[in-house]
Design a protein around this motif. Sequence first.
Motif, PDB file in Angstrom:
ATOM      1  N   ASP A  42       0.813  -1.212   0.000  1.00  0.00           N
ATOM      2  CA  ASP A  42       0.000   0.000   0.000  1.00  0.00           C
ATOM      3  C   ASP A  42       0.844   1.258   0.000  1.00  0.00           C
ATOM      4  O   ASP A  42       0.429   2.292  -0.513  1.00  0.00           O
ATOM      5  N   ARG A  52      -5.595  -0.120   4.959  1.00  0.00           N
ATOM      6  CA  ARG A  52      -5.829  -1.368   4.230  1.00  0.00           C
ATOM      7  C   ARG A  52      -6.394  -2.429   5.163  1.00  0.00           C
ATOM      8  O   ARG A  52      -7.298  -3.190   4.791  1.00  0.00           O
ATOM      9  N   VAL A  53      -5.837  -2.511   6.381  1.00  0.00           N
ATOM     10  CA  VAL A  53      -6.335  -3.487   7.349  1.00  0.00           C
ATOM     11  C   VAL A  53      -7.788  -3.195   7.689  1.00  0.00           C
ATOM     12  O   VAL A  53      -8.626  -4.102   7.778  1.00  0.00           O
ATOM     13  N   SER A  55      -9.986  -1.629   5.845  1.00  0.00           N
ATOM     14  CA  SER A  55     -10.873  -1.843   4.699  1.00  0.00           C
ATOM     15  C   SER A  55     -11.042  -3.321   4.352  1.00  0.00           C
ATOM     16  O   SER A  55     -12.089  -3.739   3.862  1.00  0.00           O
ATOM     17  N   THR A  56      -9.996  -4.127   4.618  1.00  0.00           N
ATOM     18  CA  THR A  56     -10.067  -5.553   4.256  1.00  0.00           C
ATOM     19  C   THR A  56     -10.399  -6.457   5.437  1.00  0.00           C
ATOM     20  O   THR A  56     -10.861  -7.585   5.250  1.00  0.00           O
ATOM     21  N   LYS A  58      -8.173  -7.778   7.259  1.00  0.00           N
ATOM     22  CA  LYS A  58      -7.109  -8.775   7.329  1.00  0.00           C
ATOM     23  C   LYS A  58      -5.840  -8.176   7.940  1.00  0.00           C
ATOM     24  O   LYS A  58      -5.482  -7.030   7.629  1.00  0.00           O
TER      25      LYS A  58
END
Length: 292
Positions: A42, A52-53, A55-56, A58
């Motif tokens: 990212d 990112r974590v 939004s996902t 994960k």
Amino acid sequence: RNGFCTSINQRALDIIGYSEDYDLINTSFYKVVKHVNSSYEDIKFQQSPSKRVISTGKSIFKSKNAIVKANGSQVNITSNISPIFNKNDVIGCIVTFRDDDQSSNIVNSLMSLSFYDVLTGVFNRRYYEEEIKHLDKLENLPLSIIVADINGLKLINDAFGHFSGDSLLIKTTKVLTSLANKNDIIARIGGDEFVIVMTKTSSELAEQRVKDMISKSSEFEVHEVELSISFGTKTKTNEAEDFSEIFKSAEDSMYRTKLLDVPSMRSNTIDTIINTTYEKDQYSELHSRSVS
């Protein structure tokens, strides 16, 4: 939340080089923890990995990442970013990381403690026993061993205190190391017992080393008592020989020498103790001579 810091603990502040968190709260994680040559995908797109974590949903785990500290210097970290769930919704993330440079220093310190004698700085028995497994091979023959034992250590401890005994151990180490070759293994394997392992060293060279160490030890003393060390040596020349038997032979030789060395050393030590006592108390000297 949303990639912005809401709380930072003191240890994290210490690692990234801040004393207070007031200027970091509500700041983008990407700005707070600035990665250098990072493998976070990212970051190539200038997107915070925390976003990112979130939004996902994960986690991201990465090791050996360099970050820029507040003062501009760099530190290597291992980090983990995990999502925080409220039922099925991701409401934020938690970032944990450790200072790999400091961890490496701690590991090195623990390794040092596990293999070195703290007082003398030479190897300890554990290291000696592990290393001999690697050295006891055909290509290292002749393999010589010297066993050294300090005479009168307990007497010195009892008469002058353990600091004097420690001094005796340290001075013994100086004698052994001052005449050692770079490939020799020197270890303290007992309270007053040391061992020197020498690869590709003949019995003649080992015996000469003993003579040199005996001569060298006469240069050292504690409370006017000359350093006295008994030595024994043995050389393994045949691969079929059991090294434990080689060690036993060297130790037996040392004990035979000790039977000759100890009486004179003990006598000299007692004379020194008496003279030291008389210097402190002249009445005791006069009384002793009167009784005599």
